[in-house]
Enzyme design. Structure first.
Site, PDB file in Angstrom:
ATOM      1  N   ASP A   1      15.611  27.791   9.616  1.00  0.00           N
ATOM      2  CA  ASP A   1      15.494  28.643   8.443  1.00  0.00           C
ATOM      3  C   ASP A   1      17.101  28.622   7.693  1.00  0.00           C
ATOM      4  O   ASP A   1      17.269  29.624   7.105  1.00  0.00           O
ATOM      5  CB  ASP A   1      15.000  29.957   8.740  1.00  0.00           C
TER       6      ASP A   1
ATOM      7  N   GLY B   1       8.704  25.833   7.907  1.00  0.00           N
ATOM      8  CA  GLY B   1       8.595  26.484   6.721  1.00  0.00           C
ATOM      9  C   GLY B   1       9.757  26.262   5.973  1.00  0.00           C
ATOM     10  O   GLY B   1      10.771  26.725   5.868  1.00  0.00           O
ATOM     11  N   HIS B   2       9.558  25.244   4.849  1.00  0.00           N
ATOM     12  CA  HIS B   2      10.806  24.796   4.050  1.00  0.00           C
ATOM     13  C   HIS B   2      10.406  24.967   2.582  1.00  0.00           C
ATOM     14  O   HIS B   2       9.616  24.571   1.869  1.00  0.00           O
ATOM     15  CB  HIS B   2      11.048  23.220   4.219  1.00  0.00           C
TER      16      HIS B   2
ATOM     17  N   GLN C   1      13.023  23.110  12.367  1.00  0.00           N
ATOM     18  CA  GLN C   1      13.813  23.894  13.252  1.00  0.00           C
ATOM     19  C   GLN C   1      15.368  23.934  12.992  1.00  0.00           C
ATOM     20  O   GLN C   1      15.841  23.566  12.132  1.00  0.00           O
ATOM     21  CB  GLN C   1      13.185  23.969  14.660  1.00  0.00           C
TER      22      GLN C   1
ATOM     23  N   LYS D   1      17.123  24.298   4.829  1.00  0.00           N
ATOM     24  CA  LYS D   1      16.784  22.594   5.009  1.00  0.00           C
ATOM     25  C   LYS D   1      16.002  22.240   3.613  1.00  0.00           C
ATOM     26  O   LYS D   1      16.415  21.223   3.284  1.00  0.00           O
ATOM     27  CB  LYS D   1      16.341  22.007   6.346  1.00  0.00           C
TER      28      LYS D   1
HETATM   29  P1  GDP Z   1      14.158  26.000   6.093  1.00  0.00           P
HETATM   30  O1  GDP Z   1      13.232  26.359   7.010  1.00  0.00           O
HETATM   31  O2  GDP Z   1      15.661  25.574   6.659  1.00  0.00           O
HETATM   32  O3  GDP Z   1      13.953  25.195   4.922  1.00  0.00           O
HETATM   33  O4  GDP Z   1      14.627  27.501   5.512  1.00  0.00           O
HETATM   34  P2  GDP Z   1      13.389  28.673   4.912  1.00  0.00           P
HETATM   35  O5  GDP Z   1      13.006  27.771   3.427  1.00  0.00           O
HETATM   36  O6  GDP Z   1      12.568  28.709   5.887  1.00  0.00           O
HETATM   37  O7  GDP Z   1      14.483  29.799   4.728  1.00  0.00           O
HETATM   38  C1  GDP Z   1      15.422  29.796   3.655  1.00  0.00           C
HETATM   39  C2  GDP Z   1      15.219  30.698   2.720  1.00  0.00           C
HETATM   40  O8  GDP Z   1      16.474  31.219   1.810  1.00  0.00           O
HETATM   41  C3  GDP Z   1      13.932  30.259   1.813  1.00  0.00           C
HETATM   42  O9  GDP Z   1      13.296  31.404   1.152  1.00  0.00           O
HETATM   43  C4  GDP Z   1      15.149  29.977   0.268  1.00  0.00           C
HETATM   44  O10 GDP Z   1      14.359  29.707  -0.804  1.00  0.00           O
HETATM   45  C5  GDP Z   1      16.281  30.606   0.582  1.00  0.00           C
HETATM   46  N1  GDP Z   1      17.549  30.252   0.194  1.00  0.00           N
HETATM   47  C6  GDP Z   1      17.981  28.616   0.564  1.00  0.00           C
HETATM   48  N2  GDP Z   1      19.277  28.849  -0.075  1.00  0.00           N
HETATM   49  C7  GDP Z   1      19.650  29.842  -0.223  1.00  0.00           C
HETATM   50  C8  GDP Z   1      21.095  30.569  -0.740  1.00  0.00           C
HETATM   51  O11 GDP Z   1      21.905  29.698  -0.891  1.00  0.00           O
HETATM   52  N3  GDP Z   1      21.054  31.839  -1.233  1.00  0.00           N
HETATM   53  C9  GDP Z   1      19.767  32.624  -1.152  1.00  0.00           C
HETATM   54  N4  GDP Z   1      19.779  33.967  -1.519  1.00  0.00           N
HETATM   55  N5  GDP Z   1      18.358  32.139  -0.477  1.00  0.00           N
HETATM   56  C10 GDP Z   1      18.604  30.938  -0.239  1.00  0.00           C
HETATM   57  P1  IMO Z   2      11.872  25.709  10.053  1.00  0.00           P
HETATM   58  O1  IMO Z   2      11.915  24.028  10.156  1.00  0.00           O
HETATM   59  C1  IMO Z   2      12.676  29.155  12.614  1.00  0.00           C
HETATM   60  C2  IMO Z   2      10.765  29.627  16.273  1.00  0.00           C
HETATM   61  C3  IMO Z   2       9.640  30.437  16.774  1.00  0.00           C
HETATM   62  C4  IMO Z   2       9.813  30.622  18.167  1.00  0.00           C
HETATM   63  C5  IMO Z   2      10.250  29.223  18.706  1.00  0.00           C
HETATM   64  C6  IMO Z   2       9.121  28.542  19.499  1.00  0.00           C
HETATM   65  O2  IMO Z   2      11.411  26.437   8.977  1.00  0.00           O
HETATM   66  O3  IMO Z   2      13.696  25.993  10.315  1.00  0.00           O
HETATM   67  P2  IMO Z   2       7.019  27.423  18.185  1.00  0.00           P
HETATM   68  O4  IMO Z   2       5.930  27.681  17.273  1.00  0.00           O
HETATM   69  O5  IMO Z   2       7.848  26.260  17.830  1.00  0.00           O
HETATM   70  O6  IMO Z   2       6.388  27.165  19.715  1.00  0.00           O
HETATM   71  O7  IMO Z   2       8.006  28.434  18.344  1.00  0.00           O
HETATM   72  O8  IMO Z   2      10.700  28.542  17.620  1.00  0.00           O
HETATM   73  N1  IMO Z   2      10.641  28.589  15.429  1.00  0.00           N
HETATM   74  C7  IMO Z   2      11.280  28.574  13.990  1.00  0.00           C
HETATM   75  N2  IMO Z   2      12.164  29.519  13.725  1.00  0.00           N
HETATM   76  N3  IMO Z   2      12.286  28.109  11.850  1.00  0.00           N
HETATM   77  C8  IMO Z   2      11.719  27.189  12.226  1.00  0.00           C
HETATM   78  O9  IMO Z   2      11.230  26.298  11.374  1.00  0.00           O
HETATM   79  C9  IMO Z   2      10.708  27.495  13.585  1.00  0.00           C
HETATM   80  N4  IMO Z   2       9.859  26.673  14.142  1.00  0.00           N
HETATM   81  C10 IMO Z   2       9.740  27.353  15.294  1.00  0.00           C
HETATM   82  O10 IMO Z   2       9.835  31.659  16.007  1.00  0.00           O
HETATM   83  O11 IMO Z   2      10.850  31.540  18.200  1.00  0.00           O
HETATM   84 MG    MG Z   3      11.861  27.780   7.680  1.00  0.00          MG
END
Ligand code: GDP
Ligand code: IMO
Ligand code: MG
Length: 429
Positions: free
Chosen positions: A13, A40-41, A222, A16
């Site tokens: 998270d 979840g991207h 991840q 990415k």
């Molecule tokens: P990923 O899994 O690495 O793609 O990241 P996620 O989408 O799960 O989580 C990142 C969260 O932070 C999302 O809700 C994005 O919209 C948000 N986000 C990304 N970059 C920024 C930033 O620079 N500032 C803020 N406030 N939110 C951001």
């Molecule tokens: P993105 O790509 C954050 C965590 C789960 C749990 C562990 C194992 O959005 O960054 P799993 O379902 O893979 O068996 O869970 O890994 N986890 C993540 N945490 N971002 C993710 O993906 C994750 N994918 C799995 O919360 O602790």
């Molecule tokens: Mg994510």
């Protein structure tokens, strides 16, 4: 032409999705190499906020080829839903999406096994996203999984039933009620739908693109600290999230890897169980969660929050040979007068270490912090690095010095436009 890799340096998270979408116009191909719908991207632009789970984050950019590699585990029901949900934006994802024949399938029983295994673990549960990731990768390694290419075989149904039988035997051991009718229907409907997608040997496709000189961005899921080998085992996911995973997960040689972009938040978060040395259990952590909207993109769970952890970042950089850093969510720290950065850990015997102990779960390390001045002002509207507050520039300089790498992107908000790029992509400073 080389493949550039983008991966998370923390526990996922990091942002990415946002950065892949931002960088995509510099590339012709975006390829996911591991993980599955546990990811979840999030992408935000033109007032649209969209979360992708299976489809690579290049899909919103026209003419970009997106590839789901062999290292991914695929939930066909989620993929189908995702393709359908893109139609409202005028995107026909099936046109620009190639799926590897060697991608492993997540079956309805994998999800049941994930849930049963987590329940049986009780308090020591991993905190899995319950998407069937662990069981699907287990079947791959046990050499009994089903792959996307199998869908096209005349005896797919028999193969499916044989594996389901094995799963049902294990589920009987867990003594859990088994509800399969609905999920199996959805699975087989999605299987038919998937047959209309471009299912190919993506290793030939990608190596052909490399020869043709196409620019490829490999999108990690991840984060490095969830890596199956080097993460905080057993509180990890079931794939190699480090740069090497791009080679095995796409079928490309190590020598084809070019830049390795390491992406991190200006602080730390973790969702699920497992050690997190700099976790804040106080009001500061609560404020970070609120300001950063730190709730899981896949499960909605609150993310645990804490200060930036340099020993773990250095570890992740070392494992993947990171060449450039991208720092995300700098704006979330706007609210703090002072910012802490963990420089070392103190071990129970009072000694200090900058390495991650083998068993972080049972060895309680105390983070040693350096306190830095916060910038305490909004970053709204700032598009130029030099216009960023001095204290933020000092934070960036300090981290660059400590980590030995340039921080080439500073993200100041979730929107595509809230991204400060310091040097042209692909060029080292
Ligand atoms: P990923 O899994 O690495 O793609 O990241 P996620 O989408 O799960 O989580 C990142 C969260 O932070 C999302 O809700 C994005 O919209 C948000 N986000 C990304 N970059 C920024 C930033 O620079 N500032 C803020 N406030 N939110 C951001
Ligand atoms: P993105 O790509 C954050 C965590 C789960 C749990 C562990 C194992 O959005 O960054 P799993 O379902 O893979 O068996 O869970 O890994 N986890 C993540 N945490 N971002 C993710 O993906 C994750 N994918 C799995 O919360 O602790
Ligand atoms: Mg994510």
């Amino acid at each position: 032409m080389k493949i550039d890799v983008l991966l998370g340096l923390q526990w996922g998270d990091e942002g990415k999705g946002k950065v892949v979408d931002f960088l995509a116009p510099e590339y012709q191909v975006v390829a996911r190499f591991q993980g599955g719908p546990n990811a979840g991207h999030t992408l935000e632009f033109d007032g649209i906020k969209h979360v992708l789970h299976q489809i690579p984050s290049g899909i919103f950019r026209p003419d970009i080829i997106n590839v789901i590699g062999n290292g991914v585990v695929l939930d066909v029901v989620i993929l189908r839903r995702e393709i359908e949900s893109l139609k409202k934006y005028g995107i026909d994802a099936r046109k620009n999406l190639f799926i590897s024949k060697k991608t492993q399938l997540i079956l309805p029983t994998h999800r049941l096994l994930d849930a049963a295994s987590e329940k049986a673990k009780g308090l020591s549960k991993i905190g899995s996203t319950l998407k069937g990731i662990g069981p699907a990768y287990s079947d791959k390694i046990a050499r009994q999984g089903l792959r996307v290419g199998d869908l096209l075989l005349p005896d797919f149904q028999q193969r499916y039933e044989a594996l389901r039988e094995k799963h049902l035997n294990v589920l009987a051991f867990y003594n859990e009620p088994i509800e399969l009718a609905e999920t199996e229907n959805a699975f087989f409907e999605a299987v038919e739908y998937l047959k209309e997608c471009k299912i190919v040997d993506t290793e030939y496709l990608l190596n052909g693109y490399i020869k043709e000189g196409k620019k490829i961005l490999a999108e990690g899921a991840q984060g490095s600290l969830l890596d199956i080998d080097f993460g905080s085992y057993p509180f990890v996911t079931s794939s190699n999230t480090m740069a090497a995973g791009a080679c095995t997960g796409l079928g490309v040689a190590p020598a084809t890897i070019g830049e390795v972009y390491g992406i991190f938040k200006a602080y730390g978060t973790r969702v699920g169980s497992g050690p997190f040395p700099t976790e804040l259990h106080d009001e500061v952590g609560e404020r970070m969660r609120k300001e950063g909207n730190e709730f899981g993109s896949t499960t909605g769970r609150p993310r645990r929050c804490g200060w930036l952890d340099l020993p773990s970042l250095r570890y992740a950089i070392m494992l993947s040979g990171v060449t450039q850093l991208f720092m995300m969510k700098a704006d979330v720290l706007n609210i703090f007068e002072e910012i802490e950065v963990c420089t070392h850990y103190e071990l129970p015997d009072g000694s200090r270490t900058s390495e991650l102990p083998y068993d972080l779960e049972s060895v309680t390390v105390k983070p040693v912090y350096k306190t830095m001045k916060g910038w305490n002002q909004s970053l709204k509207g700032i598009t130029d690095y030099d216009a960023l507050p001095q204290a933020l520039q000092a934070y960036v300089r300090y981290l660059e010095g400590e980590l030995g790498l340039p921080i080439n992107i500073i993200s100041t908000g979730p929107d595509r436009t809230q991204t400060i790029l310091r040097t042209a992509v692909g060029k080292r400073k």
